[in-house]
Design an enzyme around this catalytic site. Structure first.
Site, short mmCIF file in Angstrom:
data_model
loop_
_atom_site.label_atom_id
_atom_site.label_comp_id
_atom_site.label_asym_id
_atom_site.label_seq_id
_atom_site.Cartn_x
_atom_site.Cartn_y
_atom_site.Cartn_z
N ASN A 1 -2.08 16.31 4.90
CA ASN A 1 -3.28 17.15 4.93
C ASN A 1 -4.32 16.60 5.90
O ASN A 1 -4.97 17.36 6.64
CB ASN A 1 -3.92 17.21 3.53
CG ASN A 1 -3.16 18.15 2.61
OD1 ASN A 1 -2.38 18.98 3.08
ND2 ASN A 1 -3.39 18.02 1.32
N ALA B 1 -4.94 3.86 6.97
CA ALA B 1 -4.83 2.55 6.32
C ALA B 1 -3.45 2.39 5.71
O ALA B 1 -3.17 2.88 4.62
CB ALA B 1 -5.90 2.42 5.24
N TYR C 1 4.27 3.14 -3.76
CA TYR C 1 3.23 2.74 -2.80
C TYR C 1 3.87 2.30 -1.48
O TYR C 1 3.51 2.80 -0.40
CB TYR C 1 2.43 1.61 -3.42
CG TYR C 1 1.26 1.09 -2.60
CD1 TYR C 1 0.11 1.85 -2.41
CD2 TYR C 1 1.30 -0.19 -2.05
CE1 TYR C 1 -0.97 1.35 -1.69
CE2 TYR C 1 0.22 -0.70 -1.34
CZ TYR C 1 -0.91 0.08 -1.15
OH TYR C 1 -1.98 -0.43 -0.44
P1 NAD Z 1 -9.38 1.30 -3.94
O1 NAD Z 1 -8.43 1.67 -5.01
O2 NAD Z 1 -10.54 0.41 -4.27
O3 NAD Z 1 -9.97 2.60 -3.22
C1 NAD Z 1 -9.20 3.73 -3.00
C2 NAD Z 1 -10.13 4.94 -3.07
O4 NAD Z 1 -9.33 6.11 -2.82
C3 NAD Z 1 -10.78 5.13 -4.43
O5 NAD Z 1 -12.14 5.45 -4.31
C4 NAD Z 1 -9.98 6.27 -5.06
O6 NAD Z 1 -10.74 7.00 -6.01
C5 NAD Z 1 -9.63 7.08 -3.82
N1 NAD Z 1 -8.45 7.94 -4.00
C6 NAD Z 1 -7.25 7.61 -4.53
N2 NAD Z 1 -6.43 8.68 -4.49
C7 NAD Z 1 -7.13 9.70 -3.92
C8 NAD Z 1 -6.83 11.05 -3.61
N3 NAD Z 1 -5.64 11.60 -3.89
N4 NAD Z 1 -7.80 11.80 -3.03
C9 NAD Z 1 -9.03 11.29 -2.75
N5 NAD Z 1 -9.36 10.02 -3.04
C10 NAD Z 1 -8.42 9.22 -3.61
O7 NAD Z 1 -8.49 0.61 -2.77
P2 NAD Z 1 -8.98 -0.19 -1.49
O8 NAD Z 1 -8.67 -1.61 -1.69
O9 NAD Z 1 -10.33 0.23 -1.12
O10 NAD Z 1 -7.93 0.36 -0.43
C11 NAD Z 1 -8.29 1.38 0.51
C12 NAD Z 1 -7.10 1.67 1.42
O11 NAD Z 1 -6.70 0.48 2.10
C13 NAD Z 1 -5.88 2.19 0.66
O12 NAD Z 1 -5.27 3.21 1.43
C14 NAD Z 1 -4.97 0.99 0.59
O13 NAD Z 1 -3.61 1.36 0.56
C15 NAD Z 1 -5.32 0.24 1.87
N6 NAD Z 1 -5.05 -1.20 1.71
C16 NAD Z 1 -5.95 -2.00 1.05
C17 NAD Z 1 -5.65 -3.35 0.90
C18 NAD Z 1 -6.60 -4.30 0.20
O14 NAD Z 1 -6.26 -5.48 0.08
N7 NAD Z 1 -7.77 -3.90 -0.21
C19 NAD Z 1 -4.45 -3.87 1.40
C20 NAD Z 1 -3.56 -3.01 2.03
C21 NAD Z 1 -3.89 -1.68 2.21
#
Ligand code: NAD
Ligand code: UDP
Length: 314
Positions: free
Chosen positions: A102, A117, A150
């Site tokens: 999307n 990401a 995931y």
């Molecule tokens: P998080 O869980 O804190 O934040 C994710 C956000 O996405 C949340 O606000 C959640 O409500 C929102 N969300 C989830 N599904 C959704 C959907 N279908 N529609 C709209 N919103 C949705 O995670 P984060 O640590 O902030 O990670 C953010 C991104 O970075 C993710 O894509 C994650 O895969 C990637 N990432 C993070 C890390 C890390 O260490 N923090 C490592 C690898 C990848």
């Protein structure tokens, strides 16, 4: 020049930090988030800096954002903690695949540039000869385990980026984020840094899964955000993928001891079962980011942990 920037997942941990920085830099920020894993603090912080639209990326973004002009999309929407993404595996997989599709369709119609990401999880559980992980390593991922929703979801999302770049001329860069921590995480997130800090601050037992000899490398969130913005604004970088993380490696048991020292806690350590498919070692090779972006992390683990401990104390 001020740009119109969409941040999906902008109310989450990384997202709320990205949103604040983009707003401080003078851009108009719109957030799409379904609040699945965002905390109330992150959500209200996000609303200070952005127009927030409460919906899932799995919904019809074309219709929802029909009146918006969008120059850039930071696509972060997806739960990142194993506890959260395993809570509803089918929804996680759908967020990765349907949600990313999307977003790419939206980008194609708006002429927006996308930063997607992805994650170090696409490398799975690499054998010793693939340490540290270079972008050219194709990974060792279990397609049928509790992390697959995931890991395979993000691998599929990367493939979608590749296809929309090839066939729809969407400008997109894929970043592979390694474990990132810092202010803005939820106490109940389930990831190791908030777990250990909150256990230590409460004087509760620190829960090490397995023998604690598995390693991770932890990047402070400010460093990650600066790398993400550099990727988005790079003039020639397309597709990637590009690793963003801190190459400093630490065993989980050493992390526990460090957090006990920094908090001055008298918590004891308890050992619990290691989750299925928990990777043994994880370290980014960031040569590509250094060469292409002139980026590398500047905040060391002690400094980052101190700032995170202060955040949780508040
Ligand atoms: P998080 O869980 O804190 O934040 C994710 C956000 O996405 C949340 O606000 C959640 O409500 C929102 N969300 C989830 N599904 C959704 C959907 N279908 N529609 C709209 N919103 C949705 O995670 P984060 O640590 O902030 O990670 C953010 C991104 O970075 C993710 O894509 C994650 O895969 C990637 N990432 C993070 C890390 C890390 O260490 N923090 C490592 C690898 C990848
Ligand atoms: N871990 C732990 N205790 C906890 C939470 C996590 O020992 O309370 C371990 C987990 O098994 C993994 C590492 O810490 O080996 C990092 O886990 P996290 O969930 O933060 O991220 P992952 O890199 O596994 O996605």
């Amino acid at each position: 020049m001020a740009k119109n920037i969409l941040v999906t997942g902008g109310a989450g941990f990384v997202g709320s930090n990205v949103v604040r920085q983009l707003s401080v830099d003078g851009h108009n920020v719109i957030v799409v988030d379904n609040f699945q894993t965002s905390g109330s603090m992150q959500s209200s912080e996000c609303a200070r800096y952005a127009q927030v639209i409460a919906c899932s990326v799995n919904e019809d973004l074309h219709w929802i954002l029909r009146e918006c002009s969008i120059d850039e999309i930071y696509h972060l929407a997806c739960p990142a903690s194993p506890l959260a993404y395993q809570d509803n595996e089918i929804q996680t997989f759908s967020t990765c695949i349907d949600g990313t599709r999307n977003v790419l369709e939206l980008a194609a119609s708006k002429g927006a540039r996308v930063l997607m990401a992805s994650t170090s999880e696409v490398y799975g559980n690499p054998p010793p000869e693939h340490h540290p992980q270079v972008e050219s390593y194709n990974g060792n991922v279990n397609t049928m385990g509790p992390r697959a929703c995931y890991d395979e979801g993000k691998r599929g999302a990367e493939t979608l980026c590749y296809m929309y770049h090839q066939h729809q001329n969407v400008e997109v860069s894929v970043i592979r984020i390694f474990n990132t921590y810092g202010p803005g995480m939820r106490a109940g997130d389930g990831r190791v840094v908030p777990n250990f800090i909150n256990q230590a601050l409460a004087g509760d037992p620190i829960t090490i899964y397995g023998d604690g000899k598995q390693t991770r490398s932890f990047c402070f969130v400010d460093d990650l955000v600066s790398g993400m913005i550099k990727v988005m604004n790079h003039e020639t970088l397309q597709l990637g993928p590009i690793n963003l993380g801190n190459p400093q490696n630490i065993e989980i048991q050493a992390l526990a001891q460090r957090i006990i020292r920094l908090t001055g806690s008298d918590s004891k350590i308890v050992y619990k079962d290691l989750p299925v498919d928990d990777p043994v070692r994880r370290t980014p090779d960031i040569s590509l980011a250094k060469q292409t972006l002139g980026w590398s992390p500047v905040i060391d683990l002690d400094e980052g942990l101190k700032r995170t401990i202060q955040y949780f104390e508040r």
